[in-house]
Design a protein around this motif. Sequence first.
Motif, PDB file in Angstrom:
ATOM      1  N   GLY A  96       6.526   0.305  -3.487  1.00 18.47           N
ATOM      2  CA  GLY A  96       6.790   1.068  -4.830  1.00 18.47           C
ATOM      3  C   GLY A  96       7.953   2.455  -4.866  1.00 18.47           C
ATOM      4  O   GLY A  96       8.394   2.608  -6.138  1.00 18.47           O
ATOM      5  N   ARG A  97       8.374   2.708  -3.959  1.00 13.26           N
ATOM      6  CA  ARG A  97       9.699   3.205  -4.174  1.00 13.26           C
ATOM      7  C   ARG A  97      10.555   3.204  -2.575  1.00 13.26           C
ATOM      8  O   ARG A  97      10.187   3.564  -2.056  1.00 13.26           O
ATOM      9  CB  ARG A  97       8.930   4.692  -3.631  1.00 13.26           C
ATOM     10  N   PRO A  98      11.704   2.362  -2.997  1.00 10.64           N
ATOM     11  CA  PRO A  98      12.460   1.703  -2.389  1.00 10.64           C
ATOM     12  C   PRO A  98      13.844   2.920  -1.449  1.00 10.64           C
ATOM     13  O   PRO A  98      14.134   2.931  -0.015  1.00 10.64           O
ATOM     14  CB  PRO A  98      12.931   0.676  -3.102  1.00 10.64           C
ATOM     15  N   VAL A  99      13.407   3.533  -2.347  1.00 13.24           N
ATOM     16  CA  VAL A  99      14.264   4.715  -2.062  1.00 13.24           C
ATOM     17  C   VAL A  99      13.767   6.324  -1.595  1.00 13.24           C
ATOM     18  O   VAL A  99      12.873   6.741  -2.570  1.00 13.24           O
ATOM     19  CB  VAL A  99      15.661   4.955  -2.559  1.00 13.24           C
ATOM     20  N   THR A 100      13.226   7.215  -0.967  1.00 11.01           N
ATOM     21  CA  THR A 100      12.388   8.040  -0.655  1.00 11.01           C
ATOM     22  C   THR A 100      12.871   9.555  -0.347  1.00 11.01           C
ATOM     23  O   THR A 100      12.524  10.289  -0.736  1.00 11.01           O
ATOM     24  CB  THR A 100      11.051   7.709   0.785  1.00 11.01           C
ATOM     25  N   GLY A 101      14.122   9.207   0.434  1.00  9.66           N
ATOM     26  CA  GLY A 101      15.090  10.610   0.298  1.00  9.66           C
ATOM     27  C   GLY A 101      14.608  11.302   2.131  1.00  9.66           C
ATOM     28  O   GLY A 101      14.847  12.517   2.293  1.00  9.66           O
ATOM     29  N   ALA A 102      12.897  10.697   2.527  1.00 14.05           N
ATOM     30  CA  ALA A 102      12.787  11.032   3.535  1.00 14.05           C
ATOM     31  C   ALA A 102      13.800  11.220   4.838  1.00 14.05           C
ATOM     32  O   ALA A 102      14.681  10.204   4.699  1.00 14.05           O
ATOM     33  CB  ALA A 102      11.274  10.736   4.118  1.00 14.05           C
ATOM     34  N   GLU A 103      13.331  12.003   5.679  1.00 17.88           N
ATOM     35  CA  GLU A 103      14.086  11.739   7.538  1.00 17.88           C
ATOM     36  C   GLU A 103      14.463  10.551   7.790  1.00 17.88           C
ATOM     37  O   GLU A 103      13.353   9.707   7.561  1.00 17.88           O
ATOM     38  CB  GLU A 103      13.721  12.803   8.207  1.00 17.88           C
ATOM     39  N   GLN A 104      15.243   9.085   7.770  1.00 15.03           N
ATOM     40  CA  GLN A 104      15.453   8.245   8.087  1.00 15.03           C
ATOM     41  C   GLN A 104      15.260   8.281   9.871  1.00 15.03           C
ATOM     42  O   GLN A 104      15.241   6.947   9.397  1.00 15.03           O
ATOM     43  CB  GLN A 104      16.823   7.653   6.979  1.00 15.03           C
ATOM     44  N   VAL A 105      15.872   8.799  10.058  1.00 15.59           N
ATOM     45  CA  VAL A 105      15.735   8.500  12.151  1.00 15.59           C
ATOM     46  C   VAL A 105      15.198   9.608  12.662  1.00 15.59           C
ATOM     47  O   VAL A 105      15.229  10.988  12.438  1.00 15.59           O
ATOM     48  CB  VAL A 105      17.241   8.843  12.421  1.00 15.59           C
ATOM     49  N   ARG A 106      13.557   9.730  13.364  1.00 15.47           N
ATOM     50  CA  ARG A 106      13.152  10.452  14.164  1.00 15.47           C
ATOM     51  C   ARG A 106      13.213  10.123  15.844  1.00 15.47           C
ATOM     52  O   ARG A 106      12.473   8.761  15.913  1.00 15.47           O
ATOM     53  CB  ARG A 106      12.241  10.938  13.031  1.00 15.47           C
ATOM     54  N   ASP A 107      13.410  10.942  16.402  1.00 12.89           N
ATOM     55  CA  ASP A 107      13.468  10.383  18.168  1.00 12.89           C
ATOM     56  C   ASP A 107      13.842   8.937  17.931  1.00 12.89           C
ATOM     57  O   ASP A 107      13.929   9.100  19.103  1.00 12.89           O
ATOM     58  CB  ASP A 107      11.782  10.648  18.134  1.00 12.89           C
ATOM     59  N   GLY A 108      15.104   9.387  18.085  1.00 11.93           N
ATOM     60  CA  GLY A 108      16.348   7.865  17.942  1.00 11.93           C
ATOM     61  C   GLY A 108      15.466   6.584  17.401  1.00 11.93           C
ATOM     62  O   GLY A 108      16.236   5.705  17.597  1.00 11.93           O
ATOM     63  N   LYS A 109      14.533   6.517  16.512  1.00 10.85           N
ATOM     64  CA  LYS A 109      13.741   5.531  15.911  1.00 10.85           C
ATOM     65  C   LYS A 109      13.927   5.874  14.421  1.00 10.85           C
ATOM     66  O   LYS A 109      13.964   6.994  14.106  1.00 10.85           O
ATOM     67  CB  LYS A 109      12.817   4.694  16.724  1.00 10.85           C
ATOM     68  N   LEU A 110      14.136   4.624  13.868  1.00 11.32           N
ATOM     69  CA  LEU A 110      13.842   4.661  11.642  1.00 11.32           C
ATOM     70  C   LEU A 110      11.847   5.055  11.670  1.00 11.32           C
ATOM     71  O   LEU A 110      11.526   4.917  12.863  1.00 11.32           O
ATOM     72  CB  LEU A 110      13.477   2.756  11.877  1.00 11.32           C
ATOM     73  N   ASN A 111      12.055   5.859  11.060  1.00 12.79           N
ATOM     74  CA  ASN A 111      11.191   6.913  10.907  1.00 12.79           C
ATOM     75  C   ASN A 111       9.736   5.512   9.848  1.00 12.79           C
ATOM     76  O   ASN A 111       9.452   6.603   9.131  1.00 12.79           O
ATOM     77  CB  ASN A 111      11.814   7.706  10.044  1.00 12.79           C
ATOM     78  N   VAL A 112       9.614   4.791  10.470  1.00 13.21           N
ATOM     79  CA  VAL A 112       8.453   3.914   9.401  1.00 13.21           C
ATOM     80  C   VAL A 112       7.272   5.287   9.524  1.00 13.21           C
ATOM     81  O   VAL A 112       7.025   4.946   7.805  1.00 13.21           O
ATOM     82  CB  VAL A 112       8.793   3.447  10.158  1.00 13.21           C
ATOM     83  N   ARG A 113       6.735   5.645  10.058  1.00 15.60           N
ATOM     84  CA  ARG A 113       5.603   6.667   9.656  1.00 15.60           C
ATOM     85  C   ARG A 113       5.726   7.745   8.840  1.00 15.60           C
ATOM     86  O   ARG A 113       4.981   7.873   7.688  1.00 15.60           O
ATOM     87  CB  ARG A 113       4.664   6.730  11.113  1.00 15.60           C
ATOM     88  N   GLY A 114       6.986   7.514   9.208  1.00 13.36           N
ATOM     89  CA  GLY A 114       6.997   9.101   8.137  1.00 13.36           C
ATOM     90  C   GLY A 114       7.247   8.886   6.747  1.00 13.36           C
ATOM     91  O   GLY A 114       7.293   9.501   5.314  1.00 13.36           O
ATOM     92  N   VAL A 115       8.317   7.281   6.110  1.00 16.42           N
ATOM     93  CA  VAL A 115       7.633   7.052   4.876  1.00 16.42           C
ATOM     94  C   VAL A 115       6.506   6.184   4.031  1.00 16.42           C
ATOM     95  O   VAL A 115       6.148   6.820   3.403  1.00 16.42           O
ATOM     96  CB  VAL A 115       9.079   6.115   4.766  1.00 16.42           C
ATOM     97  N   VAL A 116       5.796   5.835   5.142  1.00 16.82           N
ATOM     98  CA  VAL A 116       4.600   5.184   5.671  1.00 16.82           C
ATOM     99  C   VAL A 116       3.664   6.196   4.860  1.00 16.82           C
ATOM    100  O   VAL A 116       2.940   6.091   4.378  1.00 16.82           O
ATOM    101  CB  VAL A 116       4.572   3.878   5.733  1.00 16.82           C
ATOM    102  N   GLY A 117       3.577   7.113   5.970  1.00 18.92           N
ATOM    103  CA  GLY A 117       2.048   7.804   6.076  1.00 18.92           C
ATOM    104  C   GLY A 117       1.602   7.384   6.947  1.00 18.92           C
ATOM    105  O   GLY A 117       1.062   6.304   7.589  1.00 18.92           O
ATOM    106  N   ARG A 118       0.041   8.968   7.504  1.00 21.85           N
ATOM    107  CA  ARG A 118      -0.580   7.996   9.330  1.00 21.85           C
ATOM    108  C   ARG A 118      -1.578   7.792   8.228  1.00 21.85           C
ATOM    109  O   ARG A 118      -2.113   7.353   8.929  1.00 21.85           O
ATOM    110  CB  ARG A 118       0.043   9.882   9.902  1.00 21.85           C
ATOM    111  N   ASN A 119      -1.981   8.429   7.210  1.00 16.84           N
ATOM    112  CA  ASN A 119      -3.181   8.223   6.851  1.00 16.84           C
ATOM    113  C   ASN A 119      -3.072   7.267   4.999  1.00 16.84           C
ATOM    114  O   ASN A 119      -2.370   7.096   4.660  1.00 16.84           O
ATOM    115  CB  ASN A 119      -3.873   9.561   6.022  1.00 16.84           C
TER     116      ASN A 119
END
Length: 300
Positions: A96-119
């Motif tokens: 849906g949104r290829p560019v989100t502007g969200a934090e890309q790296v968290r705890d040394g890993k790509l922040n997949v959970r941050g762009v997909v969401g937990r719920n």
Amino acid sequence: MHNGSPDVLVRGTAHDGRVRAFAVNATRVAAELCERHGTEPAVSAALGRLAAGALMLSAQLKKTEHSVSIRVLGDGPAGVLLAVANGNGDVRGLVGRPVTGAEQVRDGKLNVRGVVGRNGRLTVTRDMGMRHPYVGVVELVSGEIGEDLAHYLASSEQTSSAVGVGVFVDARGHVVAAGGYIVQVLPGVAAGAVSRIEEAIRALPHPTTMIRAGDTPEDILGRIFPDGFDLHERSAVRFHCSCTRERVERALALLGETEVRAILEKDRAAGRTEVTCEFCGERYTLDGPAMEAIARRARR
């Protein structure tokens, strides 16, 4: 630059056929998907993981025209993610949104959970050429894709599964490794054998670490089953979109004559209507006479 190994999917069994296993190198697939959609690194990882998962689920299909789609809709900024793979090793996807502007790296890993969401929800649709496809839906458990797929297989298909999928993106944002494995334990496997498989999987490096090191999908399964496994299939996988001009015209006709004529009127000044495929970004240009023909077809 991605690794030089071919994109390949392998299917095997172990322990007298009571354990199913799949492994895939989907580096070129993920790289093309992400290049076509212009994804930021964390979204590239999410979409590439989803494509690898769809390819491995498609390895169970009996016919090339049958397909499996995995749709993830979380509460993160990327919106909907979708990957569709068929029995021929073709896969396509969208986000849906290829560019989100969200934090890309968290705890040394790509922040997949941050762009997909937990719920949210993960939906798997298996189209086996019958009147109604099989549809399974589960709640997301992590938004990391691999854990969510394992949860789906355990809860919706009652198959205890280990899923490892990954995408490595370099400092320039290019996908250089992607792939993973799925191991499914069927009833009747001795407890000791299950424990050894679990230990082997826990000891595995990250999927992209193995792929970047030159491990083939067979090598990955060899690490999981050091006592050996039976290889049943090895096949190429690729990005491929099924869109054509004819399909675009048929889709427009399904909108109905009134809607087609409204589009024609809106684009009259430009003298053409442009339709872009959501899966691959291919653009189809239809001039006025072509749209008139579609409107007449829609009337029937």
